[in-house]
Motif scaffolding. Structure first.
Motif, mmCIF file in Angstrom:
data_model
loop_
_atom_site.group_PDB
_atom_site.id
_atom_site.type_symbol
_atom_site.label_atom_id
_atom_site.label_comp_id
_atom_site.label_asym_id
_atom_site.label_seq_id
_atom_site.Cartn_x
_atom_site.Cartn_y
_atom_site.Cartn_z
ATOM 1 N N GLY A 144 0.824 -1.201 0.000
ATOM 2 C CA GLY A 144 0.000 0.000 0.000
ATOM 3 C C GLY A 144 0.862 1.256 0.000
ATOM 4 O O GLY A 144 1.272 1.728 1.055
ATOM 5 N N LEU A 145 1.156 1.769 -1.177
ATOM 6 C CA LEU A 145 1.960 2.989 -1.290
ATOM 7 C C LEU A 145 1.064 4.229 -1.344
ATOM 8 O O LEU A 145 1.293 5.199 -0.652
ATOM 9 N N GLN A 146 0.075 4.195 -2.222
ATOM 10 C CA GLN A 146 -0.952 5.229 -2.409
ATOM 11 C C GLN A 146 -0.444 6.456 -3.167
ATOM 12 O O GLN A 146 -1.121 6.962 -4.054
ATOM 13 N N THR A 147 0.737 6.962 -2.823
ATOM 14 C CA THR A 147 1.290 8.156 -3.479
ATOM 15 C C THR A 147 2.792 8.224 -3.219
ATOM 16 O O THR A 147 3.279 7.691 -2.221
ATOM 17 N N ILE A 148 3.510 8.890 -4.135
ATOM 18 C CA ILE A 148 4.941 9.125 -3.901
ATOM 19 C C ILE A 148 5.174 10.492 -3.259
ATOM 20 O O ILE A 148 6.292 10.815 -2.884
ATOM 21 N N HIS A 149 4.138 11.298 -3.137
ATOM 22 C CA HIS A 149 4.287 12.682 -2.698
ATOM 23 C C HIS A 149 4.194 12.777 -1.176
ATOM 24 O O HIS A 149 3.173 12.421 -0.579
ATOM 25 N N GLN A 150 5.266 13.276 -0.546
ATOM 26 C CA GLN A 150 5.365 13.255 0.908
ATOM 27 C C GLN A 150 4.294 14.105 1.584
ATOM 28 O O GLN A 150 3.791 13.749 2.656
ATOM 29 N N LYS A 151 3.937 15.225 0.976
ATOM 30 C CA LYS A 151 2.902 16.083 1.567
ATOM 31 C C LYS A 151 1.589 15.321 1.698
ATOM 32 O O LYS A 151 0.916 15.373 2.736
ATOM 33 N N THR A 152 1.232 14.576 0.651
ATOM 34 C CA THR A 152 0.006 13.769 0.699
ATOM 35 C C THR A 152 0.165 12.627 1.681
ATOM 36 O O THR A 152 -0.760 12.311 2.436
ATOM 37 N N ALA A 153 1.339 11.999 1.681
ATOM 38 C CA ALA A 153 1.587 10.879 2.601
ATOM 39 C C ALA A 153 1.432 11.323 4.048
ATOM 40 O O ALA A 153 0.883 10.586 4.887
ATOM 41 N N ASP A 154 1.888 12.528 4.355
ATOM 42 C CA ASP A 154 1.732 13.061 5.709
ATOM 43 C C ASP A 154 0.256 13.283 6.031
ATOM 44 O O ASP A 154 -0.206 12.968 7.139
ATOM 45 N N TYR A 160 5.437 6.214 6.708
ATOM 46 C CA TYR A 160 6.771 5.812 6.252
ATOM 47 C C TYR A 160 7.141 6.652 5.035
ATOM 48 O O TYR A 160 6.286 7.236 4.379
ATOM 49 N N THR A 161 8.436 6.697 4.732
ATOM 50 C CA THR A 161 8.927 7.509 3.620
ATOM 51 C C THR A 161 9.024 6.685 2.337
ATOM 52 O O THR A 161 8.947 5.451 2.352
ATOM 53 N N LEU A 162 9.238 7.384 1.244
ATOM 54 C CA LEU A 162 9.352 6.723 -0.056
ATOM 55 C C LEU A 162 10.566 5.798 -0.098
ATOM 56 O O LEU A 162 10.546 4.764 -0.780
ATOM 57 N N GLU A 163 11.621 6.151 0.637
ATOM 58 C CA GLU A 163 12.820 5.302 0.671
ATOM 59 C C GLU A 163 12.513 3.918 1.242
ATOM 60 O O GLU A 163 13.106 2.916 0.830
ATOM 61 N N VAL A 164 11.582 3.865 2.194
ATOM 62 C CA VAL A 164 11.175 2.578 2.766
ATOM 63 C C VAL A 164 10.497 1.722 1.695
ATOM 64 O O VAL A 164 10.737 0.507 1.605
ATOM 65 N N TYR A 165 9.661 2.346 0.884
ATOM 66 C CA TYR A 165 9.025 1.629 -0.236
ATOM 67 C C TYR A 165 10.077 1.102 -1.203
ATOM 68 O O TYR A 165 10.031 -0.064 -1.615
ATOM 69 N N ASP A 166 11.028 1.955 -1.580
ATOM 70 C CA ASP A 166 12.070 1.544 -2.527
ATOM 71 C C ASP A 166 12.826 0.317 -2.015
ATOM 72 O O ASP A 166 13.090 -0.630 -2.779
ATOM 73 N N GLU A 167 13.166 0.321 -0.742
ATOM 74 C CA GLU A 167 13.901 -0.793 -0.143
ATOM 75 C C GLU A 167 13.047 -2.059 -0.132
ATOM 76 O O GLU A 167 13.548 -3.164 -0.399
ATOM 77 N N HIS A 182 -0.383 -0.630 -4.663
ATOM 78 C CA HIS A 182 -1.655 0.092 -4.634
ATOM 79 C C HIS A 182 -1.403 1.591 -4.796
ATOM 80 O O HIS A 182 -0.591 2.167 -4.072
ATOM 81 N N ILE A 183 -2.155 2.215 -5.699
ATOM 82 C CA ILE A 183 -2.148 3.661 -5.879
ATOM 83 C C ILE A 183 -3.582 4.161 -5.682
ATOM 84 O O ILE A 183 -4.523 3.561 -6.200
ATOM 85 N N ILE A 184 -3.753 5.247 -4.932
ATOM 86 C CA ILE A 184 -5.087 5.826 -4.756
ATOM 87 C C ILE A 184 -5.217 7.068 -5.628
ATOM 88 O O ILE A 184 -4.375 7.967 -5.589
ATOM 89 N N ILE A 185 -6.294 7.109 -6.404
ATOM 90 C CA ILE A 185 -6.583 8.230 -7.293
ATOM 91 C C ILE A 185 -7.665 9.099 -6.660
ATOM 92 O O ILE A 185 -8.723 8.595 -6.269
ATOM 93 N N GLY A 186 -7.377 10.404 -6.561
ATOM 94 C CA GLY A 186 -8.347 11.330 -5.993
ATOM 95 C C GLY A 186 -7.978 11.814 -4.603
ATOM 96 O O GLY A 186 -8.808 12.434 -3.924
ATOM 97 N N LEU A 187 -6.741 11.538 -4.160
ATOM 98 C CA LEU A 187 -6.316 11.993 -2.840
ATOM 99 C C LEU A 187 -6.353 13.517 -2.773
ATOM 100 O O LEU A 187 -5.968 14.198 -3.736
ATOM 101 N N PRO A 188 -6.808 14.080 -1.654
ATOM 102 C CA PRO A 188 -6.938 15.533 -1.531
ATOM 103 C C PRO A 188 -5.642 16.266 -1.860
ATOM 104 O O PRO A 188 -4.560 15.894 -1.400
ATOM 105 N N GLY A 189 -5.765 17.293 -2.705
ATOM 106 C CA GLY A 189 -4.625 18.130 -3.054
ATOM 107 C C GLY A 189 -3.796 17.633 -4.212
ATOM 108 O O GLY A 189 -2.898 18.348 -4.672
ATOM 109 N N GLU A 190 -4.077 16.421 -4.709
ATOM 110 C CA GLU A 190 -3.266 15.888 -5.808
ATOM 111 C C GLU A 190 -3.913 16.176 -7.163
ATOM 112 O O GLU A 190 -5.100 15.929 -7.363
ATOM 113 N N SER A 191 -3.084 16.689 -8.081
ATOM 114 C CA SER A 191 -3.527 16.939 -9.453
ATOM 115 C C SER A 191 -3.373 15.680 -10.292
ATOM 116 O O SER A 191 -2.772 14.688 -9.854
ATOM 117 N N LYS A 192 -3.873 15.745 -11.506
ATOM 118 C CA LYS A 192 -3.691 14.634 -12.433
ATOM 119 C C LYS A 192 -2.206 14.381 -12.676
ATOM 120 O O LYS A 192 -1.759 13.226 -12.712
#
Length: 291
Positions: A144-154, A160-167, A182-192
């Motif tokens: 379950g990653l959902q997004t690569i963008h840290q602002k959204t992840a917070d 966890y950080t993106l580096e944890v996913y990479d590892e 898993h990627i979630i589409i429509g997370l608040p604040g995220e553009s296309k």
């Protein structure tokens, strides 16, 4: 627009129709037990995103039999995948994981094991177990990653950080595990563009499969509070289809698309209500992809 669907991949791999049986191993999550947080991810239901899984009060074998009965009218002469879906399914002592996973793989008509988890819950002992099981029957691990963008992840309290996913991806691929993200589409604040950046990144990270999941607002979640207070809006069906088309365009042919949307439990769904008619949504998506 052609894409490699999960259904086609499973037929190519196992030579028949294969259906996933959603199981509940009775696990929790570091985002709920206090290790990271106690509130869970902001969008996660009280069932730990396993609302269609069988009851954890049943043994794994009993859950599998109940799941087979549930889908007996949909599958004839097919096989099954034991899918540990609810909460974080590698977040337990490895002896507990071994017992539950082994029990799930015992039946001859179970052709594979699928384990949904977090990238930060894949210690060396868990990886060793997954490698052992993968020699018996194929093992899929869904991250379950959902997004690569840290602002959204917070904001979603991912923890966890993106580096944890990479590892995690690197470690899983090193032991030959089929890795799905898993990627979630429509997370608040995220553009296309933000969404497409995430899809591009994960496809380059070496994954085998991807799940494109529409954001659902579920009753009782903190996300519901933000939605009801007008802090964000959700895409319309037409907007969602447009995003999906753009995602599919950049997903390499060898990456299996496990999901193009998703459906929350209707009794708990707050929004978007158009997602409740999953058959209609999928028909419209596939029509758009074929145009």
């Amino acid at each position: 627009m052609k894409y490699y669907s999960l259904n086609n991949y499973l037929r190519d791999t196992f030579g028949c129709k294969v259906y996933k049986l959603s199981l509940n191993g009775g696990f929790t999550c570091p985002n709920r037990d206090g290790s990271i947080d106690t509130r869970g991810c902001i969008f996660c239901s009280k069932g730990g995103s396993g609302d269609f899984a069988e009851s954890p009060l049943l043994s794994i074998s009993e859950q599998i039999e109940a799941g087979k009965k549930r889908v007996e009218n949909k599958i004839k002469d097919g096989k099954y995948i034991a899918y540990f879906q609810a909460f974080t399914n590698t977040y337990a002592p490895v002896e507990v994981l071994r017992q539950k996973f082994t029990e799930a793989m015992e039946s001859e008509d179970i052709v594979a094991l699928s384990v949904a988890t977090r990238p930060d819950c894949l210690g060396d002992d868990v990886l060793k177990l997954l490698a052992e099981l993968n020699k018996i029957k194929p093992v899929f691990v869904e991250l379950g990653l959902q997004t690569i963008h840290q602002k959204t992840a917070d904001y979603i309290r991912r923890g966890y950080t993106l580096e944890v996913y990479d590892e995690a991806v690197k470690n899983l691929k090193s032991i030959g595990i089929n890795t799905v993200v898993h990627i979630i589409i429509g997370l608040p604040g995220e553009s296309k563009d933000d969404i497409l950046e995430t899809v591009h990144y994960v496809c380059k990270s070496g994954i085998d499969g991807i799940k494109l999941q529409l954001l659902h607002v579920i009753k009782g979640t903190d996300l519901e509070k933000d939605y009801n207070s007008g802090k964000f809006t959700l895409p319309s069906l037409d907007e969602y289809i447009d995003i999906i088309k753009s995602c599919v365009e950049i997903i390499p042919e060898g990456v299996v698309i496990h999901r193009l949307t998703g459906d929350g439990a209707k009794k708990d769904l707050v929004a978007p209500l158009w997602s409740a008619d999953k058959k209609n949504v999928l028909n419209k998506i596939n029509k758009a992809l074929n145009e």
